[in-house]
Design a protein around this motif. Structure first.
Motif, PDB file in Angstrom:
ATOM      1  N   GLU A 140       0.807  -1.209   0.000  1.00  0.00           N
ATOM      2  CA  GLU A 140       0.000   0.000   0.000  1.00  0.00           C
ATOM      3  C   GLU A 140       0.844   1.265   0.000  1.00  0.00           C
ATOM      4  O   GLU A 140       0.415   2.304  -0.495  1.00  0.00           O
ATOM      5  N   ARG A 141       2.044   1.184   0.535  1.00  0.00           N
ATOM      6  CA  ARG A 141       2.937   2.343   0.646  1.00  0.00           C
ATOM      7  C   ARG A 141       4.210   2.069  -0.140  1.00  0.00           C
ATOM      8  O   ARG A 141       4.948   1.132   0.168  1.00  0.00           O
ATOM      9  N   PHE A 142       4.453   2.876  -1.150  1.00  0.00           N
ATOM     10  CA  PHE A 142       5.674   2.718  -1.938  1.00  0.00           C
ATOM     11  C   PHE A 142       5.969   4.013  -2.683  1.00  0.00           C
ATOM     12  O   PHE A 142       5.101   4.853  -2.881  1.00  0.00           O
ATOM     13  N   GLU A 143       7.231   4.156  -3.067  1.00  0.00           N
ATOM     14  CA  GLU A 143       7.669   5.312  -3.848  1.00  0.00           C
ATOM     15  C   GLU A 143       8.661   4.841  -4.900  1.00  0.00           C
ATOM     16  O   GLU A 143       9.330   3.818  -4.728  1.00  0.00           O
ATOM     17  N   HIS A 144       8.754   5.584  -5.993  1.00  0.00           N
ATOM     18  CA  HIS A 144       9.644   5.232  -7.087  1.00  0.00           C
ATOM     19  C   HIS A 144      10.644   6.367  -7.324  1.00  0.00           C
ATOM     20  O   HIS A 144      10.337   7.538  -7.120  1.00  0.00           O
ATOM     21  N   ARG A 145      11.826   5.970  -7.764  1.00  0.00           N
ATOM     22  CA  ARG A 145      12.843   6.944  -8.130  1.00  0.00           C
ATOM     23  C   ARG A 145      13.613   6.414  -9.340  1.00  0.00           C
ATOM     24  O   ARG A 145      13.993   5.235  -9.355  1.00  0.00           O
ATOM     25  N   THR A 146      13.812   7.251 -10.353  1.00  0.00           N
ATOM     26  CA  THR A 146      14.647   6.841 -11.472  1.00  0.00           C
ATOM     27  C   THR A 146      16.097   7.229 -11.173  1.00  0.00           C
ATOM     28  O   THR A 146      16.362   8.224 -10.506  1.00  0.00           O
ATOM     29  N   MET A 147      17.008   6.407 -11.665  1.00  0.00           N
ATOM     30  CA  MET A 147      18.424   6.664 -11.444  1.00  0.00           C
ATOM     31  C   MET A 147      19.238   6.031 -12.561  1.00  0.00           C
ATOM     32  O   MET A 147      18.728   5.207 -13.330  1.00  0.00           O
ATOM     33  N   GLY A 148      20.491   6.427 -12.651  1.00  0.00           N
ATOM     34  CA  GLY A 148      21.346   5.877 -13.687  1.00  0.00           C
ATOM     35  C   GLY A 148      22.676   6.589 -13.746  1.00  0.00           C
ATOM     36  O   GLY A 148      22.891   7.581 -13.045  1.00  0.00           O
ATOM     37  N   PRO A 149      23.577   6.105 -14.589  1.00  0.00           N
ATOM     38  CA  PRO A 149      24.866   6.791 -14.774  1.00  0.00           C
ATOM     39  C   PRO A 149      24.649   8.143 -15.445  1.00  0.00           C
ATOM     40  O   PRO A 149      23.562   8.432 -15.950  1.00  0.00           O
ATOM     41  N   SER A 150      25.684   8.968 -15.484  1.00  0.00           N
ATOM     42  CA  SER A 150      25.554  10.338 -15.981  1.00  0.00           C
ATOM     43  C   SER A 150      25.051  10.408 -17.419  1.00  0.00           C
ATOM     44  O   SER A 150      24.304  11.322 -17.777  1.00  0.00           O
ATOM     45  N   TYR A 151      25.416   9.437 -18.236  1.00  0.00           N
ATOM     46  CA  TYR A 151      25.003   9.473 -19.641  1.00  0.00           C
ATOM     47  C   TYR A 151      23.576   8.970 -19.847  1.00  0.00           C
ATOM     48  O   TYR A 151      22.986   9.166 -20.910  1.00  0.00           O
ATOM     49  N   LYS A 152      22.976   8.344 -18.835  1.00  0.00           N
ATOM     50  CA  LYS A 152      21.611   7.825 -18.944  1.00  0.00           C
ATOM     51  C   LYS A 152      20.986   7.842 -17.552  1.00  0.00           C
ATOM     52  O   LYS A 152      20.826   6.803 -16.911  1.00  0.00           O
ATOM     53  N   PRO A 153      20.620   9.017 -17.040  1.00  0.00           N
ATOM     54  CA  PRO A 153      20.236   9.144 -15.634  1.00  0.00           C
ATOM     55  C   PRO A 153      18.903   8.503 -15.258  1.00  0.00           C
ATOM     56  O   PRO A 153      18.578   8.445 -14.074  1.00  0.00           O
ATOM     57  N   ASP A 154      18.142   8.028 -16.235  1.00  0.00           N
ATOM     58  CA  ASP A 154      16.858   7.399 -15.915  1.00  0.00           C
ATOM     59  C   ASP A 154      16.793   5.957 -16.418  1.00  0.00           C
ATOM     60  O   ASP A 154      15.721   5.429 -16.685  1.00  0.00           O
ATOM     61  N   VAL A 155      17.937   5.285 -16.508  1.00  0.00           N
ATOM     62  CA  VAL A 155      17.959   3.928 -17.054  1.00  0.00           C
ATOM     63  C   VAL A 155      17.298   2.924 -16.119  1.00  0.00           C
ATOM     64  O   VAL A 155      16.786   1.888 -16.561  1.00  0.00           O
ATOM     65  N   ALA A 156      17.290   3.210 -14.818  1.00  0.00           N
ATOM     66  CA  ALA A 156      16.726   2.280 -13.841  1.00  0.00           C
ATOM     67  C   ALA A 156      15.578   2.925 -13.084  1.00  0.00           C
ATOM     68  O   ALA A 156      15.527   4.143 -12.923  1.00  0.00           O
ATOM     69  N   ILE A 157      14.666   2.087 -12.634  1.00  0.00           N
ATOM     70  CA  ILE A 157      13.588   2.546 -11.768  1.00  0.00           C
ATOM     71  C   ILE A 157      13.699   1.774 -10.455  1.00  0.00           C
ATOM     72  O   ILE A 157      13.784   0.554 -10.447  1.00  0.00           O
ATOM     73  N   THR A 158      13.765   2.513  -9.349  1.00  0.00           N
ATOM     74  CA  THR A 158      13.928   1.912  -8.026  1.00  0.00           C
ATOM     75  C   THR A 158      12.673   2.163  -7.210  1.00  0.00           C
ATOM     76  O   THR A 158      12.215   3.311  -7.095  1.00  0.00           O
ATOM     77  N   THR A 159      12.123   1.099  -6.667  1.00  0.00           N
ATOM     78  CA  THR A 159      10.915   1.197  -5.854  1.00  0.00           C
ATOM     79  C   THR A 159      11.223   0.789  -4.428  1.00  0.00           C
ATOM     80  O   THR A 159      11.808  -0.271  -4.180  1.00  0.00           O
ATOM     81  N   LEU A 160      10.833   1.611  -3.473  1.00  0.00           N
ATOM     82  CA  LEU A 160      10.933   1.278  -2.061  1.00  0.00           C
ATOM     83  C   LEU A 160       9.511   1.142  -1.525  1.00  0.00           C
ATOM     84  O   LEU A 160       8.715   2.067  -1.619  1.00  0.00           O
ATOM     85  N   ALA A 161       9.221  -0.032  -0.979  1.00  0.00           N
ATOM     86  CA  ALA A 161       7.873  -0.318  -0.462  1.00  0.00           C
ATOM     87  C   ALA A 161       7.956  -0.735   1.000  1.00  0.00           C
ATOM     88  O   ALA A 161       8.974  -1.262   1.453  1.00  0.00           O
ATOM     89  N   ARG A 162       6.879  -0.505   1.710  1.00  0.00           N
ATOM     90  CA  ARG A 162       6.752  -0.916   3.101  1.00  0.00           C
ATOM     91  C   ARG A 162       5.737  -2.052   3.209  1.00  0.00           C
ATOM     92  O   ARG A 162       4.648  -1.977   2.626  1.00  0.00           O
ATOM     93  N   VAL A 163       6.111  -3.074   3.935  1.00  0.00           N
ATOM     94  CA  VAL A 163       5.176  -4.163   4.201  1.00  0.00           C
ATOM     95  C   VAL A 163       4.144  -3.671   5.203  1.00  0.00           C
ATOM     96  O   VAL A 163       4.517  -3.049   6.215  1.00  0.00           O
ATOM     97  N   PRO A 164       2.865  -3.876   4.940  1.00  0.00           N
ATOM     98  CA  PRO A 164       1.845  -3.423   5.896  1.00  0.00           C
ATOM     99  C   PRO A 164       2.113  -3.971   7.299  1.00  0.00           C
ATOM    100  O   PRO A 164       2.550  -5.109   7.474  1.00  0.00           O
ATOM    101  N   ASP A 165       1.854  -3.158   8.308  1.00  0.00           N
ATOM    102  CA  ASP A 165       2.102  -3.577   9.697  1.00  0.00           C
ATOM    103  C   ASP A 165       1.245  -4.761  10.103  1.00  0.00           C
ATOM    104  O   ASP A 165       1.602  -5.501  11.025  1.00  0.00           O
TER     105      ASP A 165
END
Length: 208
Positions: free
Chosen positions: A181-206
């Motif tokens: 239910e709770r998650f956020e995304h961030r794109t990241m990558g090397p300088s020549y392709k700064p959005d090559v990856a998508i990183t998701t951080l999620a929390r397991v419901p309590d």
């Protein structure tokens, strides 16, 4: 489904890729990106962490800078052999040969789950993410790094034919279907392709 989302083909692919993986990897998934993702995960030194799809141990090495309680799993024997040679077969990491969609661990076993450069090979990502939710403790963290969907139509067609690429909307769908239910995304990558990856951080419901 892309060619490499078949588990047999993926294992064969990585059997050969493992011989050169550590030389190729820095052009796609480098130390700066790993550090940024680790900052997102914000581990404590007492956390028990599982690295799913550990490959040759690049992500595992980063995790060991934060905690000594690290488990690592991969379905490629070639990749695991490289990780063993690098980090030691039994200590400090507990290595396991296994499948992201059928994790050989009990419920509520880990404070955090890390997976970088693996989701693109899973035939059923939602099934694997449900497994992550199962083996993570209530309130635990799950971080997944995967390939961001290309903007070019030509590259989109090529990407779809090879393996899973996805954007934030698709990441939303997968994580919601897996019960997060709770998650956020961030794109990241090397300088020549700064959005090559998508990183998701999620929390397991309590109340998981």
């Amino acid at each position: 489904m892309g060619v490499l989302e078949d588990k047999g083909r993926a294992r064969l692919f990585y059997r050969y890729l493992s011989t050169v993986y550590d030389r190729i990897n820095p052009f796609i998934w480098n130390e700066e990106m790993r550090a940024e993702a680790l900052d997102m995960l914000a581990l404590d030194d007492s956390d028990r962490v599982l690295d799913v799809g550990c490959g040759t141990g690049f992500g595992t090495e980063g995790l060991l800078r934060y905690t000594d309680d690290v488990y690592a799993l991969d379905q490629s024997e070639g990749q695991l052999e490289k990780a063993w040679a690098k980090l030691g077969k039994r200590d400090p990491v507990s290595f396991t040969f296994g499948d992201a969609e059928r994790l050989p661990f009990a419920d509520d076993s880990f404070d955090a789950i890390w997976s970088s450069g693996s989701i693109e090979y899973w035939p059923n990502p939602v099934v694997a993410l449900r497994e992550f939710r199962r083996v993570a403790k209530p309130g635990g963290k799950v971080l997944v790094v995967g390939p961001n969907y290309p903007r070019s139509t030509l590259f989109q067609k090529l990407a779809d034919a090879i393996m899973l690429f996805y954007d934030e909307a698709e990441a939303d769908r997968m994580f919601r279907e897996a019960g997060f239910e709770r998650f956020e995304h961030r794109t990241m990558g090397p300088s020549y392709k700064p959005d090559v990856a998508i990183t998701t951080l999620a929390r397991v419901p309590d109340d998981a």
